[in-house]
Design a protein around this motif. Sequence first.
Motif, mmCIF file in Angstrom:
data_model
loop_
_atom_site.group_PDB
_atom_site.id
_atom_site.type_symbol
_atom_site.label_atom_id
_atom_site.label_comp_id
_atom_site.label_asym_id
_atom_site.label_seq_id
_atom_site.Cartn_x
_atom_site.Cartn_y
_atom_site.Cartn_z
ATOM 1 N N ASN A 54 4.727 9.496 -4.823
ATOM 2 C CA ASN A 54 4.090 8.274 -4.331
ATOM 3 C C ASN A 54 2.583 8.399 -4.165
ATOM 4 O O ASN A 54 1.855 7.412 -4.305
ATOM 5 N N ASP A 55 2.087 9.619 -3.864
ATOM 6 C CA ASP A 55 0.633 9.744 -3.706
ATOM 7 C C ASP A 55 -0.086 9.548 -5.039
ATOM 8 O O ASP A 55 -1.175 8.960 -5.104
ATOM 9 N N ILE A 56 0.540 9.996 -6.140
ATOM 10 C CA ILE A 56 -0.052 9.786 -7.459
ATOM 11 C C ILE A 56 0.090 8.324 -7.873
ATOM 12 O O ILE A 56 -0.835 7.727 -8.443
ATOM 13 N N ALA A 57 1.250 7.727 -7.552
ATOM 14 C CA ALA A 57 1.453 6.307 -7.868
ATOM 15 C C ALA A 57 0.442 5.435 -7.130
ATOM 16 O O ALA A 57 -0.119 4.490 -7.698
ATOM 17 N N LEU A 58 0.198 5.768 -5.858
ATOM 18 C CA LEU A 58 -0.777 5.009 -5.082
ATOM 19 C C LEU A 58 -2.181 5.189 -5.655
ATOM 20 O O LEU A 58 -2.990 4.252 -5.669
ATOM 21 N N ASP A 59 -2.450 6.395 -6.176
ATOM 22 C CA ASP A 59 -3.746 6.645 -6.803
ATOM 23 C C ASP A 59 -3.925 5.771 -8.036
ATOM 24 O O ASP A 59 -5.056 5.430 -8.415
ATOM 25 N N CYS A 60 -2.815 5.397 -8.683
ATOM 26 C CA CYS A 60 -2.879 4.466 -9.819
ATOM 27 C C CYS A 60 -3.116 3.042 -9.335
ATOM 28 O O CYS A 60 -3.935 2.304 -9.911
ATOM 29 N N LEU A 61 -2.416 2.641 -8.259
ATOM 30 C CA LEU A 61 -2.528 1.272 -7.755
ATOM 31 C C LEU A 61 -3.937 0.945 -7.283
ATOM 32 O O LEU A 61 -4.419 -0.173 -7.480
ATOM 33 N N ILE A 62 -4.599 1.911 -6.653
ATOM 34 C CA ILE A 62 -5.927 1.606 -6.114
ATOM 35 C C ILE A 62 -6.954 1.417 -7.227
ATOM 36 O O ILE A 62 -8.080 0.978 -6.972
ATOM 37 N N ARG A 63 -6.572 1.719 -8.463
ATOM 38 C CA ARG A 63 -7.466 1.524 -9.604
ATOM 39 C C ARG A 63 -7.289 0.165 -10.275
ATOM 40 O O ARG A 63 -7.924 -0.123 -11.283
ATOM 41 N N LEU A 64 -6.451 -0.671 -9.699
ATOM 42 C CA LEU A 64 -6.270 -2.011 -10.250
ATOM 43 C C LEU A 64 -7.577 -2.805 -10.181
ATOM 44 O O LEU A 64 -8.300 -2.716 -9.184
ATOM 45 N N PRO A 65 -7.893 -3.594 -11.211
ATOM 46 C CA PRO A 65 -9.062 -4.484 -11.103
ATOM 47 C C PRO A 65 -8.795 -5.582 -10.090
ATOM 48 O O PRO A 65 -7.650 -5.939 -9.808
ATOM 49 N N LEU A 66 -9.888 -6.119 -9.550
ATOM 50 C CA LEU A 66 -9.818 -7.115 -8.484
ATOM 51 C C LEU A 66 -8.924 -8.297 -8.829
ATOM 52 O O LEU A 66 -8.134 -8.758 -7.992
ATOM 53 N N ASP A 67 -9.005 -8.797 -10.058
ATOM 54 C CA ASP A 67 -8.269 -10.005 -10.405
ATOM 55 C C ASP A 67 -6.784 -9.758 -10.672
ATOM 56 O O ASP A 67 -6.052 -10.681 -11.027
ATOM 57 N N GLN A 68 -6.329 -8.509 -10.503
ATOM 58 C CA GLN A 68 -4.917 -8.196 -10.724
ATOM 59 C C GLN A 68 -4.153 -7.914 -9.429
ATOM 60 O O GLN A 68 -2.949 -7.644 -9.463
ATOM 61 N N PHE A 69 -4.843 -7.952 -8.284
ATOM 62 C CA PHE A 69 -4.183 -7.629 -7.016
ATOM 63 C C PHE A 69 -2.977 -8.529 -6.747
ATOM 64 O O PHE A 69 -1.888 -8.070 -6.426
ATOM 65 N N SER A 70 -3.189 -9.837 -6.827
ATOM 66 C CA SER A 70 -2.116 -10.764 -6.481
ATOM 67 C C SER A 70 -0.945 -10.649 -7.442
ATOM 68 O O SER A 70 0.217 -10.764 -7.038
ATOM 69 N N LYS A 71 -1.218 -10.408 -8.733
ATOM 70 C CA LYS A 71 -0.141 -10.238 -9.703
ATOM 71 C C LYS A 71 0.644 -8.971 -9.417
ATOM 72 O O LYS A 71 1.884 -8.959 -9.466
ATOM 73 N N ALA A 72 -0.058 -7.881 -9.113
ATOM 74 C CA ALA A 72 0.626 -6.616 -8.833
ATOM 75 C C ALA A 72 1.456 -6.709 -7.557
ATOM 76 O O ALA A 72 2.544 -6.135 -7.467
ATOM 77 N N ALA A 73 0.943 -7.457 -6.565
ATOM 78 C CA ALA A 73 1.674 -7.591 -5.295
ATOM 79 C C ALA A 73 2.980 -8.351 -5.463
ATOM 80 O O ALA A 73 3.878 -8.246 -4.630
ATOM 81 N N SER A 74 3.101 -9.117 -6.547
ATOM 82 C CA SER A 74 4.328 -9.889 -6.789
ATOM 83 C C SER A 74 5.365 -9.110 -7.596
ATOM 84 O O SER A 74 6.465 -9.602 -7.830
ATOM 85 N N LEU A 129 -5.110 -0.068 4.818
ATOM 86 C CA LEU A 129 -5.602 1.206 4.298
ATOM 87 C C LEU A 129 -5.808 1.187 2.786
ATOM 88 O O LEU A 129 -6.490 2.060 2.247
ATOM 89 N N PHE A 130 -5.228 0.197 2.099
ATOM 90 C CA PHE A 130 -5.373 0.125 0.646
ATOM 91 C C PHE A 130 -6.842 -0.025 0.262
ATOM 92 O O PHE A 130 -7.346 0.707 -0.590
ATOM 93 N N ARG A 131 -7.528 -0.972 0.900
ATOM 94 C CA ARG A 131 -8.954 -1.169 0.612
ATOM 95 C C ARG A 131 -9.760 0.051 1.021
ATOM 96 O O ARG A 131 -10.709 0.440 0.327
ATOM 97 N N GLN A 132 -9.391 0.694 2.153
ATOM 98 C CA GLN A 132 -10.110 1.876 2.604
ATOM 99 C C GLN A 132 -9.948 3.015 1.608
ATOM 100 O O GLN A 132 -10.896 3.771 1.339
ATOM 101 N N ARG A 133 -8.742 3.164 1.036
ATOM 102 C CA ARG A 133 -8.528 4.208 0.024
ATOM 103 C C ARG A 133 -9.381 3.946 -1.212
ATOM 104 O O ARG A 133 -9.947 4.875 -1.798
#
Length: 361
Positions: free
Chosen positions: A9-29, A42-46
């Motif tokens: 999960n730490d590596i997966a989260l490292d991938c998620l935090i690299r999402l571009p701004l306009d993809q946040f809402s799509k990824a959250a769904s 903490l997502f934004r802080q990471r």
Amino acid sequence: MDLLPGLPNDIALDCLIRLPLDQFSKAASVCSNWKREIKHPLFRQRRKDSGLTRPVFALAQAMVTTVRKPHGITSLSSTQFYRLSLCHPERGYWCDLPPIPELVDGLPMFCRVVGVGSDVVVIGGCDPVNWRVMDSVFIYNFISGSWRRGADLPGEQRLFFGCASDSERFVVVAGGHDDEKNALNSALLYDVAEDEWVTLPEMDIERDECKCSFHRGKFHVIGGYPTHAQGQFQRSAEVFDSATRQWRLEEDFLGADTCPQTCIEGDDGRLYMCRDGEVVVKCDATWKHVARLPDDVSNVEYLTAWQGKLLAVGNSRFNELHSGYELDLSVSDESKEKVWRKLDTPDEYRGHVQSVCCLEI
């Protein structure tokens, strides 16, 4: 459940935090686990700790219309209808944010726009159709890609007030005038996370058309003018001490009677302002020259700062379309005049700007 099958999960989260701004809402769904992680504070802080956050500007900006004249001549002009436009200065990319569902006629005139975490907060202003003063608060969240209604601005009607954020949670609204044009010395604190307003102690001086800034960890209310001296801007500022819950008056803060609307804090912790065709910086008790303004933004509507740069938005004459220029403050050669770089701005995003904020997302 794993965020990404087959990966820790730490590596997966490292991938998620690299999402571009306009993809946040799509990824959250995609799934509940992704939604939980992306919406967690903490997502934004990471992203920030990893150097992945990027500056974006949200502008309350007039729409531009094309006027066709005889002999095939066309011209562009600002309308009286405002929307929130978004600028990614590093990418040179512009777009519109979704309109506020309750405001079919556009943003309120003279509203204030501030950035708080991953939110853009739109406060007050006038109904663009009937000019009724509004006490509304609307919040756009970049993670969910949607608007929500905040608690209304309490107390008396308030227009042309100062407004600033600590960029993380709190907003201060101060001064302005009431429905009878009486300047106000009252102030309010808005907790965006709790959606609550708190009344602050009154300031020493009434301050219509003042400027608020979060400077060196404290809210500053700068300039403005009292009822009996309309248009005669004060030199002083008032600083709110959250420990004592009192305002401290600082005389001669501006050094000259001037409109403080362009006064902002830079990344270096110093205050910058446009005055008499130049940008100046506050050094202890004096304001010193930084750079001359470009001719076509000599009438600066807004100045803001990000990552060691300044952004000036304005025009040279009334009714002209706006242009934007950035100034790199990291150039240290004091013997040379700093050079402005003009932003490549599509014509549809050159309408009048009445408020702007910068967010790191």
